[in-house]
Write an enzyme that holds these catalytic residues in place. Structure first.
Site, PDB file in Angstrom:
ATOM      1  N   LEU A  93     -16.824  -7.382 -45.981  1.00 31.33           N
ATOM      2  CA  LEU A  93     -17.212  -8.519 -46.814  1.00 31.33           C
ATOM      3  C   LEU A  93     -17.622  -9.716 -45.964  1.00 31.33           C
ATOM      4  O   LEU A  93     -18.569 -10.430 -46.305  1.00 31.33           O
ATOM      5  CB  LEU A  93     -16.075  -8.882 -47.776  1.00 31.33           C
ATOM      6  CG  LEU A  93     -15.724  -7.793 -48.797  1.00 31.33           C
ATOM      7  CD1 LEU A  93     -14.534  -8.223 -49.649  1.00 31.33           C
ATOM      8  CD2 LEU A  93     -16.903  -7.430 -49.670  1.00 31.33           C
ATOM      9  N   VAL A 107     -10.116  -2.533 -43.901  1.00 34.23           N
ATOM     10  CA  VAL A 107     -11.533  -2.463 -43.575  1.00 34.23           C
ATOM     11  C   VAL A 107     -12.336  -3.438 -44.449  1.00 34.23           C
ATOM     12  O   VAL A 107     -13.292  -4.058 -43.983  1.00 34.23           O
ATOM     13  CB  VAL A 107     -12.072  -1.022 -43.743  1.00 34.23           C
ATOM     14  CG1 VAL A 107     -13.573  -0.954 -43.506  1.00 34.23           C
ATOM     15  CG2 VAL A 107     -11.338  -0.065 -42.812  1.00 34.23           C
ATOM     16  N   CYS A 108     -11.932  -3.600 -45.693  1.00 33.91           N
ATOM     17  CA  CYS A 108     -12.689  -4.395 -46.659  1.00 33.91           C
ATOM     18  C   CYS A 108     -13.021  -5.813 -46.187  1.00 33.91           C
ATOM     19  O   CYS A 108     -14.176  -6.230 -46.302  1.00 33.91           O
ATOM     20  CB  CYS A 108     -11.966  -4.439 -47.996  1.00 33.91           C
ATOM     21  SG  CYS A 108     -11.721  -2.795 -48.723  1.00 33.91           S
ATOM     22  N   PRO A 109     -12.059  -6.582 -45.646  1.00 32.99           N
ATOM     23  CA  PRO A 109     -12.433  -7.942 -45.243  1.00 32.99           C
ATOM     24  C   PRO A 109     -13.462  -7.975 -44.119  1.00 32.99           C
ATOM     25  O   PRO A 109     -14.285  -8.893 -44.061  1.00 32.99           O
ATOM     26  CB  PRO A 109     -11.116  -8.584 -44.818  1.00 32.99           C
ATOM     27  CG  PRO A 109     -10.150  -7.483 -44.629  1.00 32.99           C
ATOM     28  CD  PRO A 109     -10.628  -6.338 -45.467  1.00 32.99           C
TER      29      PRO A 109
END
Length: 187
Positions: A51, A46-48
């Site tokens: 970001l 999920v993080c990319p």
């Protein structure tokens, strides 16, 4: 306990930004609006997406005088490795703070001791270094940069116009509310 109006603690950490390592401290944060954008870890799923979404809005944040600080418990070396390996992360222009000693994630109360990682937390910090808005989400739920930007604009508006408040879904230029004691008595 609420973190609203909590002054962030002193910190000095390594960071990665646009191909370079640097040191960032509380002194670098003071005097401007900031967003601290905590995420669990580099090289995750999920993080990319979050970001990259934040990067797509970064120029607008900068125009309002706000700096973005993404934060994970990874080292600055891991941030660089992720940057070098990911097309999404290569786009990032804002600062990626390294928090392997958990000093920042503990101060913002998002550190998950059992996992050694941070929850997904978005914090708006005013130029005096005080938290004026925040939201913490479960690790498997992504956030929306548009909504974070709207909240930043509302916080900035209220800071400039202390006698006015922003209603739900407020956007710049929209009507605000002016609370009065007469109005409160009618509720």
């Amino acid at each position: 306990m609420s973190l609203i109006n909590k002054e962030i603690s002193d910190f000095k950490v390594q960071a990665f930004q646009q191909g370079e390592f640097k040191t960032v401290s509380k002194q670098d944060v003071l005097g401007k609006w900031s967003v601290f954008f905590f995420y669990p870890a580099d090289f995750t799923f999920v993080c990319p997406t979050e970001l990259e979404d934040l990067q797509n809005k970064y120029a607008e944040f900068k125009k309002t005088g706000c700096e973005i600080y993404s934060v994970s418990t990874d080292s600055h070396f891991v941030h660089k490795a992720w940057h070098d390996a990911s097309e999404r992360i290569k786009k990032l222009e804002y600062v990626m703070l390294a928090d392997p000693t958990h000093v920042i994630s503990k101060d913002f109360e998002v550190y998950i001791e059992a996992d050694g990682m941070a929850e997904r937390g978005s914090f708006i910090v005013n130029p005096e270094g005080k938290i004026v808005s925040y939201e913490v989400s479960s690790g498997n739920v992504g956030r929306n940069a548009d909504e974070l930007f709207r909240k930043l604009q509302a916080c900035q508006f209220v800071a400039e116009h202390g006698d006015e408040v922003c209603p739900a879904k407020w956007q710049p230029g929209a009507q605000t509310l002016k609370p009065s004691l007469d109005l409160v008595g009618q509720l």
